[in-house]
Design a protein around this motif. Structure first.
Motif, PDB file in Angstrom:
ATOM      1  N   UNK A 152      46.761   6.019 -11.606  1.00 23.53           N
ATOM      2  CA  UNK A 152      45.678   5.508 -11.812  1.00 23.53           C
ATOM      3  C   UNK A 152      45.703   3.864 -11.605  1.00 23.53           C
ATOM      4  N   UNK A 153      46.909   3.406 -12.263  1.00 18.98           N
ATOM      5  CA  UNK A 153      47.351   2.039 -12.052  1.00 18.98           C
ATOM      6  C   UNK A 153      47.487   1.648 -10.736  1.00 18.98           C
ATOM      7  N   UNK A 154      48.126   2.216  -9.866  1.00 22.08           N
ATOM      8  CA  UNK A 154      48.298   2.147  -8.523  1.00 22.08           C
ATOM      9  C   UNK A 154      47.193   2.242  -7.313  1.00 22.08           C
ATOM     10  N   UNK A 155      45.926   2.690  -8.127  1.00 21.14           N
ATOM     11  CA  UNK A 155      44.508   2.747  -7.458  1.00 21.14           C
ATOM     12  C   UNK A 155      44.295   4.039  -6.786  1.00 21.14           C
ATOM     13  N   UNK A 156      44.971   4.936  -7.257  1.00 16.43           N
ATOM     14  CA  UNK A 156      44.685   6.398  -6.800  1.00 16.43           C
ATOM     15  C   UNK A 156      43.407   6.980  -7.668  1.00 16.43           C
ATOM     16  N   UNK A 157      42.573   7.362  -6.993  1.00 12.93           N
ATOM     17  CA  UNK A 157      41.174   7.887  -7.718  1.00 12.93           C
ATOM     18  C   UNK A 157      41.928   9.242  -8.352  1.00 12.93           C
ATOM     19  N   UNK A 158      40.730   9.871  -9.286  1.00 14.30           N
ATOM     20  CA  UNK A 158      41.010  11.065 -10.028  1.00 14.30           C
ATOM     21  C   UNK A 158      41.045  12.045  -9.210  1.00 14.30           C
ATOM     22  N   UNK A 159      40.531  12.341  -8.133  1.00 18.42           N
ATOM     23  CA  UNK A 159      40.763  13.610  -6.980  1.00 18.42           C
ATOM     24  C   UNK A 159      41.967  13.317  -6.390  1.00 18.42           C
ATOM     25  N   UNK A 160      42.502  12.206  -6.180  1.00 17.65           N
ATOM     26  CA  UNK A 160      43.703  12.191  -5.585  1.00 17.65           C
ATOM     27  C   UNK A 160      44.949  12.470  -6.563  1.00 17.65           C
ATOM     28  N   UNK A 161      44.929  11.821  -7.732  1.00 12.85           N
ATOM     29  CA  UNK A 161      45.504  12.061  -8.546  1.00 12.85           C
ATOM     30  C   UNK A 161      45.802  13.618  -9.001  1.00 12.85           C
ATOM     31  N   UNK A 162      44.735  14.319  -9.063  1.00 14.91           N
ATOM     32  CA  UNK A 162      44.584  15.784  -9.033  1.00 14.91           C
ATOM     33  C   UNK A 162      45.424  16.353  -8.054  1.00 14.91           C
ATOM     34  N   UNK A 163      45.186  16.129  -6.909  1.00 15.99           N
ATOM     35  CA  UNK A 163      46.151  16.572  -5.815  1.00 15.99           C
ATOM     36  C   UNK A 163      47.496  16.303  -5.693  1.00 15.99           C
ATOM     37  N   UNK A 164      47.663  15.065  -6.249  1.00 14.88           N
ATOM     38  CA  UNK A 164      49.289  14.828  -6.235  1.00 14.88           C
ATOM     39  C   UNK A 164      49.824  15.749  -7.365  1.00 14.88           C
ATOM     40  N   UNK A 165      49.259  15.469  -8.518  1.00 10.06           N
ATOM     41  CA  UNK A 165      49.796  16.626  -9.554  1.00 10.06           C
ATOM     42  C   UNK A 165      50.034  17.914  -9.299  1.00 10.06           C
ATOM     43  N   UNK A 166      48.934  18.546  -8.326  1.00 12.07           N
ATOM     44  CA  UNK A 166      49.007  19.919  -7.958  1.00 12.07           C
ATOM     45  C   UNK A 166      50.410  20.032  -7.170  1.00 12.07           C
ATOM     46  N   UNK A 167      50.527  19.031  -6.154  1.00 14.87           N
ATOM     47  CA  UNK A 167      51.706  19.181  -5.241  1.00 14.87           C
ATOM     48  C   UNK A 167      52.962  18.888  -5.893  1.00 14.87           C
ATOM     49  N   UNK A 168      53.075  18.286  -6.825  1.00 10.34           N
ATOM     50  CA  UNK A 168      54.076  17.935  -7.760  1.00 10.34           C
ATOM     51  C   UNK A 168      54.505  19.151  -8.570  1.00 10.34           C
ATOM     52  N   UNK A 169      53.527  19.746  -9.125  1.00  9.09           N
ATOM     53  CA  UNK A 169      53.798  21.240  -9.930  1.00  9.09           C
ATOM     54  C   UNK A 169      54.245  22.141  -8.956  1.00  9.09           C
ATOM     55  N   UNK A 170      53.703  22.274  -7.975  1.00  9.04           N
ATOM     56  CA  UNK A 170      54.203  23.260  -6.961  1.00  9.04           C
ATOM     57  C   UNK A 170      55.566  23.118  -6.293  1.00  9.04           C
ATOM     58  N   UNK A 171      55.770  21.783  -6.179  1.00 11.16           N
ATOM     59  CA  UNK A 171      57.182  21.415  -5.808  1.00 11.16           C
ATOM     60  C   UNK A 171      58.205  21.737  -6.747  1.00 11.16           C
ATOM     61  N   UNK A 172      57.913  21.368  -8.138  1.00 12.88           N
ATOM     62  CA  UNK A 172      58.631  21.840  -9.396  1.00 12.88           C
ATOM     63  C   UNK A 172      58.854  23.251  -9.332  1.00 12.88           C
ATOM     64  N   UNK A 173      57.853  24.131  -9.096  1.00 12.13           N
ATOM     65  CA  UNK A 173      58.039  25.483  -9.250  1.00 12.13           C
ATOM     66  C   UNK A 173      59.108  26.104  -8.186  1.00 12.13           C
TER      67      UNK A 173
END
Length: 120
Positions: A70-91
């Motif tokens: 959020x501090x980098x200017x990413x909106x909440x929808x973008x944050x959600x997508x990034x987190x989903x991709x990071x979670x999938x990558x970790x899995x």
């Protein structure tokens, strides 16, 4: 690794122990912001039997990631997508590591899986 003194019990990283006000303070955000993140599905705390939100150490790490994005200017929808991709990558990484450990595979990245060793 140091052993804990007898009788000392520290919560597991995924165990919800922090109330919403404590979690918000530790994450450096307001309680309403934390509720907003929950409404957008960015964080899902556990609930006590009475329905009280309980945040874990893992949740606090996720909140730090959310606030960084959020501090980098990413909106909440973008944050959600990034987190989903990071979670999938970790899995996927965990699954790969589990499979390698189970099969004893010594596959080297960049080398085809079916490459044969030179047996001379």
């Amino acid at each position: 690794m140091r052993s804990q003194p007898e009788g000392t019990h520290l919560p597991r990283s995924g165990q919800g122990v922090y109330a919403i006000s404590v979690a918000a303070e530790l994450a450096g955000i307001g309680v309403q912001t934390l509720r907003l993140y929950e409404q957008h599905g960015l964080i899902t705390p556990t609930r006590s039997t009475g329905g009280t939100r309980r945040y874990s150490a893992d949740d606090l790490v996720r909140l730090r990631r959310i606030t960084d994005l959020a501090g980098q200017g990413v909106n909440l929808a973008g944050i959600g997508r990034i987190l989903d991709l990071e979670d999938a990558n970790t899995a996927l990484t965990n699954e790969r590591d589990r499979l390698r450990a189970g099969t004893g595979s010594a596959h080297t990245p960049g080398r085809p899986m079916n490459a044969r060793k030179n047996l001379q």
